[in-house]
Scaffold this motif. Structure first.
Motif, short mmCIF file in Angstrom:
data_model
loop_
_atom_site.label_atom_id
_atom_site.label_comp_id
_atom_site.label_asym_id
_atom_site.label_seq_id
_atom_site.Cartn_x
_atom_site.Cartn_y
_atom_site.Cartn_z
N LEU A 46 -3.01 -6.84 -16.40
CA LEU A 46 -4.36 -6.50 -15.96
C LEU A 46 -5.41 -6.96 -16.98
O LEU A 46 -6.48 -7.45 -16.61
CB LEU A 46 -4.48 -4.99 -15.74
CG LEU A 46 -3.71 -4.41 -14.55
CD1 LEU A 46 -3.80 -2.89 -14.55
CD2 LEU A 46 -4.25 -4.96 -13.23
N TYR A 49 -6.34 -10.65 -16.69
CA TYR A 49 -7.12 -11.11 -15.54
C TYR A 49 -8.30 -10.21 -15.20
O TYR A 49 -8.96 -10.41 -14.18
CB TYR A 49 -6.21 -11.26 -14.32
CG TYR A 49 -5.17 -12.34 -14.51
CD1 TYR A 49 -5.50 -13.68 -14.34
CD2 TYR A 49 -3.87 -12.02 -14.89
CE1 TYR A 49 -4.57 -14.68 -14.54
CE2 TYR A 49 -2.92 -13.02 -15.10
CZ TYR A 49 -3.27 -14.35 -14.92
OH TYR A 49 -2.34 -15.34 -15.13
N HIS A 53 -10.76 -11.86 -12.12
CA HIS A 53 -10.60 -11.51 -10.71
C HIS A 53 -11.33 -10.21 -10.38
O HIS A 53 -11.51 -9.35 -11.25
CB HIS A 53 -9.12 -11.35 -10.35
CG HIS A 53 -8.33 -12.61 -10.52
ND1 HIS A 53 -8.65 -13.80 -9.92
CD2 HIS A 53 -7.20 -12.86 -11.25
CE1 HIS A 53 -7.77 -14.72 -10.24
NE2 HIS A 53 -6.88 -14.18 -11.06
N LEU A 58 -7.13 -7.27 -8.09
CA LEU A 58 -6.18 -6.67 -9.03
C LEU A 58 -5.44 -5.50 -8.39
O LEU A 58 -4.22 -5.35 -8.56
CB LEU A 58 -6.91 -6.21 -10.29
CG LEU A 58 -7.57 -7.31 -11.13
CD1 LEU A 58 -8.33 -6.70 -12.30
CD2 LEU A 58 -6.52 -8.31 -11.64
N ARG A 61 -2.79 -6.72 -6.05
CA ARG A 61 -1.61 -7.19 -6.77
C ARG A 61 -0.78 -6.03 -7.29
O ARG A 61 0.45 -6.09 -7.31
CB ARG A 61 -2.03 -8.12 -7.91
CG ARG A 61 -2.53 -9.46 -7.39
CD ARG A 61 -2.98 -10.39 -8.48
NE ARG A 61 -3.42 -11.66 -7.89
CZ ARG A 61 -4.01 -12.64 -8.56
NH1 ARG A 61 -4.23 -12.49 -9.87
NH2 ARG A 61 -4.36 -13.74 -7.95
#
Length: 316
Positions: A46, A49, A53, A58, A61
């Motif tokens: 996390l 990114y 993003h 997130l 995902r």
């Protein structure tokens, strides 16, 4: 694929399976993570990114990784306190305003449909069958999409054999499953005939000129006027709608396929529908989902400065 796998696969929507598969591949291949993962590994992922993003990406995902671990019989590492704190921290340091499609205004809908009707009539007079059939399809698409508040994928999955329409009375659609129908029990939607901008008559006109009695309601039409056997792709709705609005003289970039759903919710709210009635009609299961589609500015009524438009008499 054996029978067990076939039924297990059917329990998850195809789009969800594809997005989850891509998310797990991103974690394992693109980032180089190991599965099964630990809470600390998820936190590092996390952090990598967080500034690249959106928070919703997130979270999607994380949902994919959670499902992978659960289905493989491993503890879910996405539910640790540190991961939850990490998500909270990302929200704090990278606040984002949620993007929403603009609600389709009723007078823009009327403008587009009036243009389509004129073009369909002219095409019929000139014997231009391909143009006429496309316009009839587009009229039915925008009117059903607006008055029924369907999502793009729901419009794409409508079937003629699951639709009953009676001129001057109403139209009933049946969908075997929808986003809000978690148990896949199937949902029936009814819309009355209207005095103008009528989705019922638009549907009847479309399937009559198209000559279809089974299969998808909305299909591609090739340059020779042949209809595709399969339904339109929901991803093609945005360019299709923008082409329609642009040709009709409406600011096409304002709208997407969700604009019809938001437009109806905004119209209904401005015309006195309470939230319970709106949720029941559209098919929302919780108030939070419904409120995302309602434009609160419409509550100011006549005091609001807005573009003047005639108030159509549409409901019977």
């Amino acid at each position: 694929m054996n029978k067990v796998d076939r039924y297990l696969q059917a329990g998850t929507r195809e789009n969800t399976r594809l997005s989850y598969r891509a998310a797990v591949e991103h974690f394992e291949v693109t980032w180089g993570g190991f599965l099964p993962a630990t809470g600390d590994g998820i936190v590092r992922y996390l952090a990598e990114y967080a500034d690249k993003h959106a928070i919703n990406t997130l979270k999607q995902r994380l949902a994919a990784l959670a499902q992978w671990h659960i289905t493989q019989g491993f503890p879910d590492p996405t539910k640790t306190p540190t991961v939850k704190q990490m998500i909270k921290g990302i929200r704090t340091l990278h606040p984002t305003q949620e993007k929403q499609a603009a609600p389709l205004l009723l007078f823009h809908l009327e403008q587009a449909v009036s243009w389509l009707e004129r073009e369909a009539a002219l095409a019929a007079e000139r014997g231009q069958f391909v143009s006429m059939i496309r316009h009839r399809r587009d009229i039915a698409l925008v009117l059903i999409g607006f008055w029924r508040g369907f999502r793009g994928d729901e419009l794409a999955r409508l079937q003629v054999e699951h639709t009953q329409a009676e001129s001057g009375i109403g139209i009933t659609f049946y969908l075997p499953h929808t986003k809000g129908d978690r148990q896949h029990l199937g949902t029936t939607f009814h819309t009355p005939a209207l005095k103008k901008l009528c989705p019922v008559q638009a549907y009847i006109n479309w399937i009559t000129v198209a000559g279809i009695s089974r299969g998808p309601v909305f299909r591609k039409v090739d340059r020779w006027g042949n209809l595709a056997d399969g339904g339109i792709n929901s991803n093609s709705l945005i360019p299709l709608l923008r082409r329609i609005f642009e040709q009709a003289g409406v600011s096409a970039d304002l709208y997407s396929s969700h604009s019809m759903r938001r437009g109806f919710a905004t119209w209904a709210s401005a015309n006195g529908w309470d939230i319970k009635s709106l949720m029941s009609y559209v098919g929302w299961k919780d108030v939070k989902s419904a409120m995302r589609y309602v434009d609160a500015s419409s509550s100011f009524g006549e005091l609001a400065v807005q573009v003047a438009a005639p108030k159509p008499e549409v409901l019977r």
